[in-house]
Design an enzyme around this catalytic site. Structure first.
Site, short mmCIF file in Angstrom:
data_model
loop_
_atom_site.label_atom_id
_atom_site.label_comp_id
_atom_site.label_asym_id
_atom_site.label_seq_id
_atom_site.Cartn_x
_atom_site.Cartn_y
_atom_site.Cartn_z
N GLN A 11 -41.26 -13.41 -31.99
CA GLN A 11 -40.93 -14.51 -31.09
C GLN A 11 -40.48 -13.72 -29.75
O GLN A 11 -40.22 -14.96 -28.97
CB GLN A 11 -39.52 -15.14 -31.70
CG GLN A 11 -39.57 -15.67 -33.10
CD GLN A 11 -38.20 -16.18 -33.65
OE1 GLN A 11 -37.96 -15.87 -34.85
NE2 GLN A 11 -37.36 -17.22 -32.84
N ARG A 38 -21.94 -17.07 -29.68
CA ARG A 38 -22.35 -18.65 -30.22
C ARG A 38 -21.41 -19.13 -31.25
O ARG A 38 -21.11 -20.31 -31.28
CB ARG A 38 -23.76 -18.80 -30.46
CG ARG A 38 -24.16 -20.31 -30.66
CD ARG A 38 -25.76 -20.42 -30.64
NE ARG A 38 -26.35 -20.35 -29.42
CZ ARG A 38 -26.86 -21.52 -28.46
NH1 ARG A 38 -26.19 -22.49 -28.93
NH2 ARG A 38 -27.21 -21.05 -27.49
N ARG A 78 -31.73 -19.77 -37.09
CA ARG A 78 -31.50 -20.96 -36.68
C ARG A 78 -30.20 -21.45 -36.77
O ARG A 78 -29.40 -21.61 -37.83
CB ARG A 78 -32.26 -21.96 -37.99
CG ARG A 78 -32.89 -23.52 -37.32
CD ARG A 78 -33.49 -23.72 -38.17
NE ARG A 78 -34.55 -24.86 -37.57
CZ ARG A 78 -35.79 -25.59 -38.32
NH1 ARG A 78 -35.97 -25.07 -39.46
NH2 ARG A 78 -36.30 -26.29 -37.61
N THR A 130 -26.88 -18.31 -24.36
CA THR A 130 -25.49 -18.39 -23.79
C THR A 130 -25.56 -17.07 -22.72
O THR A 130 -24.46 -16.95 -21.85
CB THR A 130 -24.51 -18.01 -24.87
OG1 THR A 130 -24.85 -17.10 -25.45
CG2 THR A 130 -24.38 -19.16 -25.88
N GLU A 184 -32.69 -26.20 -33.49
CA GLU A 184 -31.74 -25.81 -34.33
C GLU A 184 -30.69 -26.85 -34.75
O GLU A 184 -30.29 -26.83 -35.92
CB GLU A 184 -30.89 -24.59 -33.55
CG GLU A 184 -31.81 -23.47 -33.43
CD GLU A 184 -31.16 -22.31 -32.61
OE1 GLU A 184 -31.20 -22.60 -31.45
OE2 GLU A 184 -30.63 -21.40 -32.82
N1 MTE Z 1 -40.00 -24.37 -37.24
C1 MTE Z 1 -40.94 -24.01 -37.59
N2 MTE Z 1 -41.76 -24.75 -38.26
N3 MTE Z 1 -40.86 -22.49 -37.82
C2 MTE Z 1 -39.87 -21.97 -37.30
O1 MTE Z 1 -39.82 -20.60 -37.38
N4 MTE Z 1 -37.92 -21.91 -35.90
C3 MTE Z 1 -36.66 -22.61 -35.56
C4 MTE Z 1 -36.98 -23.95 -34.92
N5 MTE Z 1 -37.96 -24.47 -35.83
C5 MTE Z 1 -39.08 -22.56 -36.60
C6 MTE Z 1 -38.95 -23.83 -36.42
C7 MTE Z 1 -35.97 -22.00 -34.40
S1 MTE Z 1 -34.71 -20.72 -35.10
C8 MTE Z 1 -35.74 -22.11 -33.37
S2 MTE Z 1 -34.70 -21.43 -32.09
C9 MTE Z 1 -36.78 -22.92 -32.67
O2 MTE Z 1 -37.49 -23.73 -33.70
C10 MTE Z 1 -37.63 -22.52 -31.50
O3 MTE Z 1 -38.57 -23.20 -31.03
P1 MTE Z 1 -38.23 -24.51 -29.81
O4 MTE Z 1 -37.34 -23.73 -28.80
O5 MTE Z 1 -39.36 -24.51 -29.29
O6 MTE Z 1 -37.51 -25.53 -30.56
N1 LUZ Z 2 -30.70 -16.25 -28.74
C1 LUZ Z 2 -29.94 -15.50 -27.85
C2 LUZ Z 2 -30.44 -17.28 -29.43
O1 LUZ Z 2 -30.38 -14.53 -27.24
N2 LUZ Z 2 -29.32 -16.25 -27.06
C3 LUZ Z 2 -28.54 -17.44 -27.75
O2 LUZ Z 2 -27.79 -17.95 -27.16
C4 LUZ Z 2 -29.41 -18.04 -28.83
N3 LUZ Z 2 -28.73 -19.23 -29.28
C5 LUZ Z 2 -29.70 -19.92 -30.34
C6 LUZ Z 2 -30.87 -18.91 -30.92
N4 LUZ Z 2 -31.16 -17.74 -30.43
MO1 MOS Z 3 -33.86 -19.30 -33.21
S1 MOS Z 3 -32.27 -18.68 -34.30
O1 MOS Z 3 -32.93 -19.19 -31.58
O2 MOS Z 3 -34.83 -18.30 -33.22
#
Ligand code: MTE
Ligand code: LUZ
Ligand code: MOS
Length: 754
Positions: free
Chosen positions: A191, A304, A336, A434, A707
């Site tokens: 990621q 967080r 998440r 954050t 999330e």
């Molecule tokens: N959805 C799928 N299908 N697979 C994933 O790994 N990760 C989640 C969420 N949805 C995830 C997912 C997490 S932890 C985050 S932070 C967000 O997707 C990140 O993507 P976004 O910033 O585009 O929402």
């Molecule tokens: N990652 C991070 C995160 O580095 N800072 C954040 O605030 C955060 N919040 C949600 C998921 N990943």
């Molecule tokens: Mo999601 S825990 O911010 O990868």
């Protein structure tokens, strides 16, 4: 035509790391890791491993050309253990062979002499020994000590929440190849491509520009690859660099489960004070975060937690204290919600326990204390466009909460062992990293001379549909058909210095960067049309459905012709866009600031049926009113909400990670660790998009979705608890999650120890 990459997924034509055609002479790596949690390494015996047929090399920390250090926030994490083992699963050596079989066979032949030390697995025990990873964090508002005196009811308690395995379908992995000039190219399932690049630069002792990280897509990340894809990228890079050969390292499921960290378990204490009118006047919480053996992302995650200590409620007097405790378990990491869910579960437990003591429904306290416009969070930010109340009201009315409650009471009065329970779960989640500096993204947009478009961003596609959203953004701006737009891999040589795809903010940050680059290109196209038509005001030009219009009239020119002409006139058809969220800041010294661009709100109603004889239960329905802002793509957003909800339900009710007191993971197979499946998923999952919600801070006025809906799952714990109380009103709920079938059975039928 809209393009969703799941069409490719179901056809089996999407490429993941394991699908990539390997370069000539590619070697295979396997990791030798510790199977004890705490020890001193006395001797590492590699002879037999090195003599295994097909084995090329065994790499230890001594073979690292740069620094043996990959810590992201705090430099406390070695790539390969030196003389000390801090957790079971800690990588010690990398075996490189001609085949994966020879590498794995050699791993089994490595011998180690150790002196075992006493492991600590409990965060409170670690805290008692002053084993903390970072200084304590405190967030406060008002004065709790003064406020207790004003309260009519006080309730105190302890809450525990467990770890959670990410179980991304694609395990961790990388393929690294040496490139000319002494660099490496790393294809990684990460990621955070820049995190991999930076750590590899440190480990190899070469500058970042010599390392290219490329990511096509992930088979899921869920936070587990925000920081923890980095070691595997570095290991493949180290092997490729040292052996001057391409090296593939893909973990099998068991190794992935044992080596990598999970959601942080928390143990917390709270005290809550209410007035006669059920107003929460004061709330104090102490969070003991089980950080594992090294810091990883624990400091950011704990922060967080602090930010979300009061969830969707206004509480005038708050004191939250957080300790990140160092234990001999694998480093727990992003998942998440990132510490938010753990905080919210504590407050919901406090409310539930207070309601039980008062003999009222928790929803009475919840509703009374919901955030209103202008209310202050403990970190000083005030709510703006606060939708807490409207989501709650819509959920209660549209889904007829009172009626459901009555039907449940009726059902419970007629059934002896089957009991139903219901609960409400409001959420409020802050959107932005954050750490303010991370709220930035770049994009590179090329229009090729045939009119097709290629877009690179910092965003990683991991199933959440971010690429679909990026195409939508560019397509809307260009007035060009989306089938022309291709999303390129995420590559550090095309878009540099990327923040990880995390914090639900990839669509916002990268979408705004794509918007900026696309607008720049659009300006060049319009200026060209103006110039060739003798017009001065480029606002008269539009491109709709690939047709070029001047003052609303068709010119007969289409997109392809325009692009071809623009190119022949030697105008740059490439643009780089950049976005940094404006107006946010956070002072870590005072723990105050407008840390978030905005908040996401919503309310869920959850119903369950518990078989109180067997302890088994089913989640009958989850009904949600959620604030999506102006959704860019309702299908993607619905999928995100549904997936997050089921993952949240899993964390609360069925997924149980167990480490024994020696720090060994017992749930290291999918037969011992239960993840949600289609049978577990709620029979009914209804989702309403909150109407009339807009969001000036989001891309095309949408709101982040990744999330926030995870936290609706917390409601399931209390729905089950309420059903258990219907069976036995004096049952003691222990506020330990997950509430598995086994736990329900044991709580309802305590086993006598006499
Ligand atoms: N959805 C799928 N299908 N697979 C994933 O790994 N990760 C989640 C969420 N949805 C995830 C997912 C997490 S932890 C985050 S932070 C967000 O997707 C990140 O993507 P976004 O910033 O585009 O929402
Ligand atoms: N990652 C991070 C995160 O580095 N800072 C954040 O605030 C955060 N919040 C949600 C998921 N990943
Ligand atoms: Mo999601 S825990 O911010 O990868």
């Amino acid at each position: 035509m809209k393009y969703y990459d799941w069409i490719q997924h179901v056809k089996g034509s999407s490429q993941f790391i394991d699908d990539i055609t390997l370069p000539e002479g590619c070697l295979h790596a396997a990791i030798y890791y510790s199977n004890v949690a705490h020890a001193k390494i006395k001797n590492l015996i590699l002879d037999e491993a090195l003599n295994t047929a097909g084995v090329k090399e065994v790499i230890t920390y001594k073979d690292i050309p740069g620094e043996n250090q990959i810590g992201g926030i705090i430099p406390d994490e070695t790539l390969l253990a030196e003389n000390h083992i801090h957790y079971s699963g800690e990588p010690i050596a990398i075996v490189v062979g001609e085949t994966i079989h020879s590498a794995r066979e050699a791993v089994r032949k490595i011998k180690i002499v150790i002196e075992e030390l006493e492991p600590v697995t409990d965060p409170r025990a670690a805290f008692a020994n002053s084993n903390i990873l970072i200084p304590p964090m405190i967030f406060s508002l008002g004065d709790v000590d003064d406020a207790w005196k004003e309260c009519d009811f006080l309730v105190e308690g302890k809450v525990e929440s467990g770890a959670q395995e990410h179980l991304y379908l694609e395990t961790q992995g990388s393929i690294a190849s040496p490139v000319e000039g002494g660099g490496v190219k790393i294809i990684s399932s990460t990621q955070g491509p820049t995190a991999v690049q930076k750590a590899a630069s440190r480990v190899l002792g070469i500058s970042m520009n010599k390392i290219e990280v490329d990511v096509l897509r992930l088979g899921g990340g869920f936070g587990g690859k925000e920081d923890q894809a980095t070691p595997f990228g570095c290991m493949a890079a180290l092997a490729a660099f040292n052996l001057k050969k391409p090296v593939k390292l893909v973990l099998n499921r068991k190794d992935d489960l044992r080596i990598t960290g999970k959601r942080h378990p928390y143990s917390s204490d709270y005290k809550i004070g209410l007035t006669k009118e059920r107003k929460i006047l004061a709330y104090e919480a102490v969070f003991y975060q089980n950080g594992g053996a090294v810091a990883d992302l624990s400091p950011a995650i704990l922060q967080r937690t602090m930010f979300h200590a009061t969830n969707s409620y206004f509480i005038p007097n708050v004191k939250a204290t957080g300790y990140s405790c160092k234990t001999n378990l694998p480093p727990f990491t992003a998942f998440r919600g990132f510490g938010g869910p753990q905080a919210m579960f504590v407050l919901e437990s406090a409310i539930h326990k207070a309601a039980a003591a008062l003999g009222i429904d928790a929803s009475v306290i919840q509703e009374k204390n919901l955030l209103r416009e202008g209310d202050e969070f403990p970190y000083g930010q005030k709510t703006k466009d606060c939708h807490a109340k409207v989501c709650w009201n819509n959920a209660v009315e549209n889904y007829e909460f009172e009626k459901s409650k009555n039907e449940i009471a009726e059902f419970n009065s007629k059934n002896k062992y089957l009991k139903k329970g219901i609960s409400l779960m409001p959420i409020c989640f802050g959107i932005s990293f954050t750490n303010t500096s991370m709220n930035q993204a770049g994009a590179l947009v090329h229009i090729y001379k045939d009119g097709s478009v290629g877009i690179s961003t910092a965003a990683i596609e991991m199933g959440q549909g971010v690429n679909t959203k990026m195409r939508e953004v560019a397509g809307r701006i260009f007035g060009a058909d989306e089938s022309r737009i291709k999303m390129e891999s995420t590559n550090t040589s095309r878009v540099a210095n990327t923040s990880p795809t995390a914090a639900s903010s990839a669509a916002d940050l990268n979408g705004k960067a794509v918007e900026s680059a696309s607008n720049e290109l659009m300006k060049r196209l319009k200026d060209f049309i103006c110039k060739s038509n003798g017009i001065t005001d480029n606002r008269k030009i539009e491109i709709i459905d690939e047709k070029i219009l001047i003052e609303g009239k068709e010119t007969g020119m289409n997109w392809e012709e325009l692009i071809s002409k623009v190119h022949l006139n030697r105008i740059d058809l490439s643009a780089h866009g950049f976005y940094a969220t404006p107006g946010i800041y956070f002072d870590t010294k005072t723990s105050k600031g407008d840390a978030f661009a905005y908040h996401v709100f919503g309310t869920a109603i959850i119903e369950v049926t518990v078989d109180c004889l067997r302890g088994t239960f089913e989640i009958d329905s989850v009904k949600v009113v959620h604030d999506f802002g102006e959704s860019i793509d309702k299908l993607v957003d619905r999928g995100q909400a549904e997936g997050a909800i089921v993952q949240g339900l899993g964390w609360m009710t069925c997924e149980e990670v167990i480490y024994n007191d020696k720090g060994i993971l017992l749930t290291d197979t999918l037969s011992t660790y239960k993840v949600p499946d289609i049978h577990f998923a709620p029979e009914k999952l209804e989702l309403q998009f909150l109407e009339n919600s807009s969001n000036p801070m989001g891309i095309f006025k949408s709101k982040a979705i990744g999330e926030p809906p995870f936290m609706y799952g917390i409601g399931a714990y209390f729905a089950v608890a309420n059903a258990m109380k219907a069976y036995n009103p004096s049952v003691e709920i222990n506020y330990r999650a997950p509430m598995t079938h086994e736990r329900v059975l044991l709580i309802l039928n305590p086993v006598s120890t006499e």
